[in-house]
Design a protein around this motif. Structure first.
Motif, mmCIF file in Angstrom:
data_model
loop_
_atom_site.group_PDB
_atom_site.id
_atom_site.type_symbol
_atom_site.label_atom_id
_atom_site.label_comp_id
_atom_site.label_asym_id
_atom_site.label_seq_id
_atom_site.Cartn_x
_atom_site.Cartn_y
_atom_site.Cartn_z
ATOM 1 N N GLY A 182 -3.537 8.939 -8.644
ATOM 2 C CA GLY A 182 -4.935 8.818 -9.029
ATOM 3 C C GLY A 182 -5.161 8.406 -10.469
ATOM 4 O O GLY A 182 -6.303 8.229 -10.898
ATOM 5 N N LEU A 233 -13.221 8.640 -6.445
ATOM 6 C CA LEU A 233 -11.958 9.379 -6.345
ATOM 7 C C LEU A 233 -12.223 10.784 -5.809
ATOM 8 O O LEU A 233 -13.020 11.533 -6.368
ATOM 9 N N GLY A 258 -0.065 7.801 -5.075
ATOM 10 C CA GLY A 258 -1.249 8.623 -4.883
ATOM 11 C C GLY A 258 -1.571 9.545 -6.038
ATOM 12 O O GLY A 258 -2.250 10.552 -5.863
ATOM 13 N N SER A 271 0.115 13.745 -10.873
ATOM 14 C CA SER A 271 -1.159 13.711 -10.160
ATOM 15 C C SER A 271 -2.311 14.176 -11.045
ATOM 16 O O SER A 271 -2.151 15.053 -11.898
ATOM 17 N N THR A 328 -7.745 15.286 -3.449
ATOM 18 C CA THR A 328 -6.608 14.563 -2.877
ATOM 19 C C THR A 328 -6.061 13.468 -3.790
ATOM 20 O O THR A 328 -4.984 12.927 -3.528
ATOM 21 N N TYR A 381 -11.661 3.521 0.045
ATOM 22 C CA TYR A 381 -10.766 2.490 -0.471
ATOM 23 C C TYR A 381 -11.101 1.097 0.070
ATOM 24 O O TYR A 381 -11.160 0.135 -0.687
ATOM 25 N N ARG A 431 -7.200 10.536 -3.963
ATOM 26 C CA ARG A 431 -7.277 9.291 -3.188
ATOM 27 C C ARG A 431 -8.706 8.776 -3.194
ATOM 28 O O ARG A 431 -9.664 9.552 -3.268
ATOM 29 N N CYS A 432 -8.862 7.480 -3.093
ATOM 30 C CA CYS A 432 -10.185 6.873 -3.052
ATOM 31 C C CYS A 432 -10.879 7.291 -1.764
ATOM 32 O O CYS A 432 -10.294 7.220 -0.681
ATOM 33 N N CYS A 476 2.161 2.940 -3.396
ATOM 34 C CA CYS A 476 1.322 3.812 -4.226
ATOM 35 C C CYS A 476 1.752 5.259 -4.052
ATOM 36 O O CYS A 476 1.905 5.742 -2.934
ATOM 37 N N GLU A 481 0.827 -1.212 0.000
ATOM 38 C CA GLU A 481 0.000 0.000 0.000
ATOM 39 C C GLU A 481 0.860 1.260 0.000
ATOM 40 O O GLU A 481 0.520 2.245 -0.657
#
Length: 159
Positions: free
Chosen positions: A29, A54, A27, A123, A58, A64, A60-61, A25, A22
């Motif tokens: 997206g 999403l 990040g 990003s 950010t 998640y 990010r999920c 990642c 994890e």
């Protein structure tokens, strides 16, 4: 998240524990953007349309842990898949490591700062819209340097 080993990102993907996996990642997206596959060629075209989960601020999920409950076709990335999914961006840490390549210097594990992902241009923050407002995906294809297929066909007919 549990403790991670020093420089764990240099290990083969199948040797990472869940916390290290994890943490790999960056990040960005990008993997959460919808893709469109050309039925004739099989080519996959990226779009600027993000999964409804999403968080656009950010990258990010937003859920998640439970994402597959709301998005059943969300891909659960594994070490085997990381090296075989052609639609993963070239900058993806999972793809890079699956290919035996090093992480880019802007990766937060190297830079120590998650902002470097955005500063590098990797990003999706500020560059995408949610599928909840996008409309047809075909209107959001990123053609890159290529002309849309309709233009190519029109040029072919002119000869």
């Amino acid at each position: 998240m549990g403790a991670v080993r020093d420089r764990f990102w240099e290990l083969p993907l199948d040797r990472l524990d869940p916390a290290e996996w994890e943490a790999l990642c960056d990040g960005c997206g990008q993997c959460c953007l919808h893709k469109v596959e050309d039925a004739d060629s099989g080519r996959i075209w990226p779009t600027n349309v993000a999964c409804k989960l999403l968080d656009l601020k950010t990258a990010r999920c937003s859920d998640y842990r439970h994402r597959r409950r709301y998005v059943p076709d969300c891909v659960r990335l594994t070490p085997d898949l990381a090296g075989s999914l052609e639609w993963l961006p070239a900058t993806c840490a999972y793809r890079l490591r699956a290919d035996g390549d090093p992480l880019p210097g802007w990766h937060p594990l190297l830079s120590g700062d998650p902002l470097t992902v955005r500063l590098s241009g990797a990003s999706v923050i500020g560059r995408v819209i949610s599928e909840t407002v996008a409309g047809p995906l075909e209107q959001h294809i990123d053609w890159g340097d290529e002309e849309p297929l309709e233009v190519e066909r029109a040029d072919d007919d002119a000869d």
